[in-house]
Design a protein around this motif. Sequence first.
Motif, short mmCIF file in Angstrom:
data_model
loop_
_atom_site.label_atom_id
_atom_site.label_comp_id
_atom_site.label_asym_id
_atom_site.label_seq_id
_atom_site.Cartn_x
_atom_site.Cartn_y
_atom_site.Cartn_z
N ASN A 30 98.92 44.79 -6.57
CA ASN A 30 98.18 45.31 -7.72
C ASN A 30 96.69 45.53 -7.47
O ASN A 30 95.87 45.36 -8.38
N VAL A 31 96.34 45.90 -6.24
CA VAL A 31 94.97 46.28 -5.93
C VAL A 31 94.76 47.70 -6.47
O VAL A 31 95.65 48.55 -6.35
N SER A 32 93.60 47.96 -7.04
CA SER A 32 93.35 49.30 -7.59
C SER A 32 93.19 50.31 -6.45
O SER A 32 92.78 49.96 -5.34
N VAL A 33 93.51 51.56 -6.74
CA VAL A 33 93.35 52.63 -5.75
C VAL A 33 91.90 52.70 -5.29
O VAL A 33 91.61 52.88 -4.11
N GLU A 34 90.97 52.49 -6.22
CA GLU A 34 89.54 52.54 -5.90
C GLU A 34 89.14 51.43 -4.93
O GLU A 34 88.29 51.64 -4.06
N GLU A 39 85.03 54.53 1.24
CA GLU A 39 84.36 55.52 2.09
C GLU A 39 84.61 55.30 3.58
O GLU A 39 84.50 56.22 4.38
N TYR A 40 84.99 54.08 3.96
CA TYR A 40 85.22 53.78 5.37
C TYR A 40 86.52 54.39 5.90
O TYR A 40 86.69 54.52 7.11
N LEU A 61 90.46 49.57 11.63
CA LEU A 61 89.49 48.92 12.52
C LEU A 61 88.17 49.67 12.45
O LEU A 61 88.14 50.89 12.55
N ARG A 62 87.11 48.89 12.25
CA ARG A 62 85.76 49.45 12.29
C ARG A 62 84.93 48.59 13.22
O ARG A 62 85.19 47.41 13.39
#
Length: 142
Positions: A30-34, A39-40, A61-62
């Motif tokens: 249930n994590v929001s799409v936003e 941006e990553y 991976l960043r």
Amino acid sequence: MALDLRTVTNEQERQDAFTVRKEVFINEQNVSVEDEHDEYDETATHIVGYIDGEPLMAARLRFVGEYGKFERICVAKSHRGQSLGKQVIEYMEMVTRDGGYQKAKLNAQTHAEGFYKSLGYETVSEEFMDAGIPHVTMIKVL
């Protein structure tokens, strides 16, 4: 059951990774799409894993500061408990070392903290909330 883990190189693989993330984080947790897509996603290295052509795991991976930062690590519910998560982490560690980095960092959901400790990660933060889910920051020298 052969796992085909790869660094995303085309739009289909990228969409496959996003499909797994949507299933696990948005539909299951249930994590929001936003919160899930930020941006990553445009600049990160994406990783997707297939079994028999079906995308079943994903990660992002960043490179941030001196760390390979492991994010959005997930395995489809139907395939958990088969050491696929361990294989994803080992693959990400290899990509990080190949990129010239010697340290990995991740924000683990607290229920997965023991899993990451078993792979050599050390908790370096107090518990904090991210997308409504308790997390801790963990690091490992590769």
